[in-house]
Write an enzyme that holds these catalytic residues in place. Sequence first.
Site, PDB file in Angstrom:
ATOM      1  N   LYS A  14      70.190  75.714 -10.635  1.00  0.00           N
ATOM      2  CA  LYS A  14      70.986  74.518 -10.916  1.00  0.00           C
ATOM      3  C   LYS A  14      71.288  73.811  -9.600  1.00  0.00           C
ATOM      4  O   LYS A  14      71.286  74.396  -8.515  1.00  0.00           O
ATOM      5  CB  LYS A  14      72.292  74.857 -11.645  1.00  0.00           C
ATOM      6  N   PRO A 102      66.762  81.743  -3.526  1.00  0.00           N
ATOM      7  CA  PRO A 102      67.433  82.418  -2.413  1.00  0.00           C
ATOM      8  C   PRO A 102      68.861  82.804  -2.750  1.00  0.00           C
ATOM      9  O   PRO A 102      69.554  82.094  -3.491  1.00  0.00           O
ATOM     10  CB  PRO A 102      67.406  81.360  -1.303  1.00  0.00           C
ATOM     11  N   GLY A 105      72.360  80.463  -1.684  1.00  0.00           N
ATOM     12  CA  GLY A 105      71.786  79.133  -1.554  1.00  0.00           C
ATOM     13  C   GLY A 105      72.512  78.053  -2.320  1.00  0.00           C
ATOM     14  O   GLY A 105      72.189  76.875  -2.202  1.00  0.00           O
ATOM     15  N   GLY A 106      73.473  78.424  -3.180  1.00  0.00           N
ATOM     16  CA  GLY A 106      74.173  77.433  -3.989  1.00  0.00           C
ATOM     17  C   GLY A 106      73.403  76.991  -5.216  1.00  0.00           C
ATOM     18  O   GLY A 106      73.782  76.032  -5.879  1.00  0.00           O
ATOM     19  N   LEU A 107      72.318  77.714  -5.531  1.00  0.00           N
ATOM     20  CA  LEU A 107      71.480  77.357  -6.675  1.00  0.00           C
ATOM     21  C   LEU A 107      71.841  78.148  -7.931  1.00  0.00           C
ATOM     22  O   LEU A 107      71.258  77.910  -8.993  1.00  0.00           O
ATOM     23  CB  LEU A 107      70.008  77.600  -6.339  1.00  0.00           C
ATOM     24  N   GLY A 109      71.352  81.356  -8.527  1.00  0.00           N
ATOM     25  CA  GLY A 109      70.292  82.268  -8.931  1.00  0.00           C
ATOM     26  C   GLY A 109      70.780  83.548  -9.584  1.00  0.00           C
ATOM     27  O   GLY A 109      70.290  83.940 -10.645  1.00  0.00           O
ATOM     28  N   SER A 112      72.273  82.770 -12.950  1.00  0.00           N
ATOM     29  CA  SER A 112      71.235  82.407 -13.906  1.00  0.00           C
ATOM     30  C   SER A 112      70.478  83.638 -14.386  1.00  0.00           C
ATOM     31  O   SER A 112      70.163  83.763 -15.583  1.00  0.00           O
ATOM     32  CB  SER A 112      70.273  81.404 -13.273  1.00  0.00           C
ATOM     33  N   ASP A 144      79.660  80.421 -12.877  1.00  0.00           N
ATOM     34  CA  ASP A 144      78.436  79.683 -13.197  1.00  0.00           C
ATOM     35  C   ASP A 144      77.717  80.240 -14.425  1.00  0.00           C
ATOM     36  O   ASP A 144      76.907  79.534 -15.043  1.00  0.00           O
ATOM     37  CB  ASP A 144      77.454  79.720 -12.015  1.00  0.00           C
TER      38      ASP A 144
END
Length: 301
Positions: A14, A102, A105-107, A109, A112, A144
């Site tokens: 995201k 990563p 990374g703020g994604l 991961g 998710s 998240d």
Amino acid sequence: MVKRSLHNCPAPAKLNLFLHVTGRRPDGYHLLQSVFQLIDRADTLHFDLRDDGRIVRTTEVPGVPQEQDLIVRALHLLADEYRRRHGRAAPGMDVAIDKILPMGGGLGGGSSDAATALMVANHLWQAGLSRDELMALGLPLGADIPFFIFGETAFAEGVGEALQSVPGPDCWYVVLEPGVSVPTPAIFGAADLTRDSKPVTISDFSRCQSVHNEPVGFGKNDLQAVAARLFPPVAEAVEWLGRYGRARMTGSGACVFCALSSESKADDVLAQVPAKWKAWKAKSLAQHPLKSLLQDRCVVE
């Protein structure tokens, strides 16, 4: 016949299209506003039922012991709920992961990955939890996780768990990995973090989606200034990518992204990225590929 496996299951990343800190609760948690956007860059998970009730991550993940992995912790929570509902132990699960997102990374991961595990195990175990029940089950492990189970572009408030569906941009993103892992507590604990951004509305966001078919960034990321101060590679990545659009950091960092109106424009930017950075492109997703668990990308065996 009960399905025994689901393979090639995506756990998409995201981006936080903006991230404002609007206050702080008495318990210390920060109040946020953000829009979460799914993208088609993803880890890939593989699930096989067991018959002994054990939950086993069959892939080594450097730096993440099995017992600390959000995937394993989430599946233990679901197994406990399964026992309460059905009066018997859950079947168990082997989980393998092809990890490309990563850490730090703020994604999102890790969150998710856990959300995909919950959705798939709920299906394979026939546990019977609704989407809202799965979201509530995952929330204690990470703010998240509910978003990924929610499964579509969302305007988020509270600590990130209060979600409303919102139309997101149809665009491409270039994402830079600055090569550092940013610990979230270091950002939220900083004395100079902005904690009083003025609240915005969904209509505020929706009015600022594009100009002349070019994506336009709304708001800002209140965490970016702190991350850039503590981790200079983040600041450098924002400055470089800012040549091509409104670059900003996602989440608490470290990844930096820029929205572009076409894949060809994303390719043009990628061709210029200095070799010291890992960079890639991704397309916005309107919904999670596993939202209905009927997608073609999972191979049932």
